[in-house]
Design a protein around this motif. Structure first.
Motif, short mmCIF file in Angstrom:
data_model
loop_
_atom_site.label_atom_id
_atom_site.label_comp_id
_atom_site.label_asym_id
_atom_site.label_seq_id
_atom_site.Cartn_x
_atom_site.Cartn_y
_atom_site.Cartn_z
N MET A 1 -44.11 37.93 6.40
CA MET A 1 -44.13 39.08 5.50
C MET A 1 -45.32 39.98 5.81
SD MET A 1 -43.16 37.58 1.84
CE MET A 1 -42.73 39.15 1.12
N VAL A 2 -46.40 39.36 6.21
CA VAL A 2 -47.57 40.18 6.48
C VAL A 2 -48.10 39.83 7.85
CG1 VAL A 2 -48.26 40.38 4.09
CG2 VAL A 2 -49.09 38.48 5.45
N THR A 4 -50.46 38.28 10.10
CA THR A 4 -51.47 37.24 9.91
C THR A 4 -52.34 37.06 11.14
OG1 THR A 4 -49.85 35.63 10.53
CG2 THR A 4 -50.20 35.95 8.18
N ARG A 6 -55.16 38.34 13.14
CA ARG A 6 -56.24 39.31 13.04
C ARG A 6 -57.21 39.05 14.18
NH1 ARG A 6 -58.76 37.84 8.30
NH2 ARG A 6 -57.47 36.00 8.26
N THR A 17 -54.43 29.70 11.27
CA THR A 17 -52.98 29.64 11.07
C THR A 17 -52.25 29.95 12.37
OG1 THR A 17 -53.18 30.32 8.76
CG2 THR A 17 -51.04 30.66 9.78
N GLY A 31 -39.21 25.76 11.07
CA GLY A 31 -40.19 26.04 10.02
C GLY A 31 -40.75 24.81 9.33
N LEU A 48 -49.86 24.65 5.18
CA LEU A 48 -49.40 26.05 5.19
C LEU A 48 -48.34 26.28 4.13
CD1 LEU A 48 -48.85 27.47 8.77
CD2 LEU A 48 -50.72 27.84 7.19
N GLY A 49 -48.46 27.38 3.41
CA GLY A 49 -47.42 27.76 2.46
C GLY A 49 -46.25 28.36 3.23
N ALA A 50 -45.06 28.22 2.65
CA ALA A 50 -43.86 28.71 3.34
C ALA A 50 -43.92 30.22 3.59
CB ALA A 50 -42.62 28.36 2.51
N GLY A 51 -44.48 30.96 2.64
CA GLY A 51 -44.56 32.41 2.78
C GLY A 51 -45.53 32.81 3.89
N THR A 52 -46.65 32.12 3.95
CA THR A 52 -47.63 32.40 5.00
C THR A 52 -47.05 32.08 6.37
OG1 THR A 52 -49.47 32.00 3.51
CG2 THR A 52 -49.92 31.72 5.84
N LEU A 53 -46.34 30.96 6.46
CA LEU A 53 -45.74 30.58 7.75
C LEU A 53 -44.69 31.59 8.18
CD1 LEU A 53 -45.39 28.60 10.07
CD2 LEU A 53 -43.81 27.29 8.66
N TYR A 54 -43.90 32.09 7.22
CA TYR A 54 -42.86 33.07 7.55
C TYR A 54 -43.49 34.33 8.18
CZ TYR A 54 -38.91 36.26 6.89
OH TYR A 54 -37.87 37.16 7.10
N LEU A 57 -44.76 33.44 11.74
CA LEU A 57 -43.67 33.29 12.71
C LEU A 57 -43.12 34.65 13.14
CD1 LEU A 57 -41.76 30.23 11.18
CD2 LEU A 57 -43.02 30.26 13.33
N ASN A 58 -42.90 35.52 12.17
CA ASN A 58 -42.35 36.84 12.49
C ASN A 58 -43.29 37.66 13.35
OD1 ASN A 58 -39.67 37.14 11.38
ND2 ASN A 58 -40.63 36.76 9.41
#
Lengths: 113, 209
Positions: A1-2, A4, A6, A17, A31, A48-54, A57-58
């Motif tokens: 989503m964001v 990650t 940096r 991460t 995942g 890792l939270g699922a949202g952070t991993l998503y 990955l993207n």
């Protein structure tokens, strides 16, 4: 989503991460498997939270550091594997970390200047 | 036992999440939801846990991909609306979206801005965003929605001072102003909370990952 990743503009440091996800896909992994790998290999220090991993990955797919495994494209459970660029980035990060570790050890353990 | 509850949350993330978890503690498992309704079935108290996440800034395709991914991680998901306008065959601009996520369509991602996630209670915290920068981005996205709602309410409030509006009856005009003031407070409180949280996370992300 964001985004990650940096990367430090000059030092090229990856986020933990990013680095751990790259390590988790040296063998094809999905995942949930990636989450489990990171949890196990860090003895629960990094979960890792699922949202952070998503998001990670993207971003990594977009940067072509990892890719979807061809045969799994249509599968609901997507499987990822590291690419040549990703391996190169992971090796660079390992080298950077070794240098930082060497510096830190020499100062923190008191044998620095 | 089945139970239907009608409810709307102005505090659509934290307020809704807390309420769903309170219901789960009392032995109610979410079975489905409509625009203003929640359907529950009986279960063991504390058997399930809920999280509400914002996906209204994503494109329809990305939101569906995210939902499918979340389900492969073992969570049950439900989509939920933020607004209360029924729509079909509609295209709407969402200023808080990302890229093409600014365009919402019905059918599509309009009225599906939230994802409700359910997991079995396993004693582990329900943390979806664990990276400080990621947490900041997710809270910022929510703060932007509240900010937009507060701004729209403020614009409507200002419009009540236009000459055409002032010509209406005093009772009507003050009734509308009162209603808008209440809406402003209802959206403003979670906005302030989200902005404070986002600021804190931004500071943390400078120190920790």
């Amino acid at each position: 989503m964001v985004k990650t990743i940096r990367d430090h503009a000059k030092g090229g440091a990856l986020t933990e991460t990013t680095f751990l996800v790259l390590l988790a896909v040296y063998q094809p992994n999905h995942g949930y498997g990636i989450m489990q790998f990171i949890d196990n290999e860090t003895n629960g220090r990094v979960v890792l939270g699922a949202g952070t991993l998503y998001g990670a990955l993207n971003t990594l797919v977009k940067k072509k550091w990892i890719r979807l495994v061809d045969s799994e494209r249509d599968n609901k459970k997507k499987t990822y594997v590291i690419t040549a660029i990703g391996r190169e980035k992971a090796e660079e990060e390992l080298k950077r970390m070794k240098a930082v570790l060497k510096l830190a050890a020499s100062i923190v353990k008191g044998d620095g200047k | 036992m089945q139970k239907r509850v009608r409810r709307y949350f102005f505090d659509f993330i934290n307020g809704q999440e807390k309420w769903l978890n309170d219901m789960a503690k009392r032995g109610y498992r979410l079975k489905g939801c409509g625009m203003l309704t929640y359907d529950f079935e009986s279960c063991q108290p504390n058997a399930f846990e809920y999280a509400v996440i914002f996906a209204g800034n994503l494109t329809n395709a990305r939101a569906k991909d995210y939902q499918a991914y979340i389900e492969t991680m073992g969570f049950r998901t439900f989509t939920k609306n933020i607004g209360l306008k029924y729509a079909f065959g509609k295209v709407k601009w969402r200023p808080y979206g990302k890229g093409f996520g600014q365009i919402a369509t019905a059918p599509g991602n309009y009225n599906n801005e939230l994802l409700i996630l359910e997991k079995e209670q396993d004693g582990q915290p329900f943390e979806l965003h664990t990276d400080a920068a990621d947490q900041y981005e997710s809270v910022k996205a929510v703060a932007m929605v509240y900010g937009w709602e507060v701004m729209m309410t403020a614009v409507l409030f200002a419009l009540t001072f236009l000459p055409a509006a002032v010509n209406s009856t005093i009772a009507l005009i003050w009734g509308i102003r009162g209603l808008l003031l209440i809406l402003g407070i209802l959206f403003g409180r979670p906005m302030v909370k989200s902005v404070r949280e986002a600021k804190h996370l931004k500071d943390e992300s400078r120190l920790y990952e």
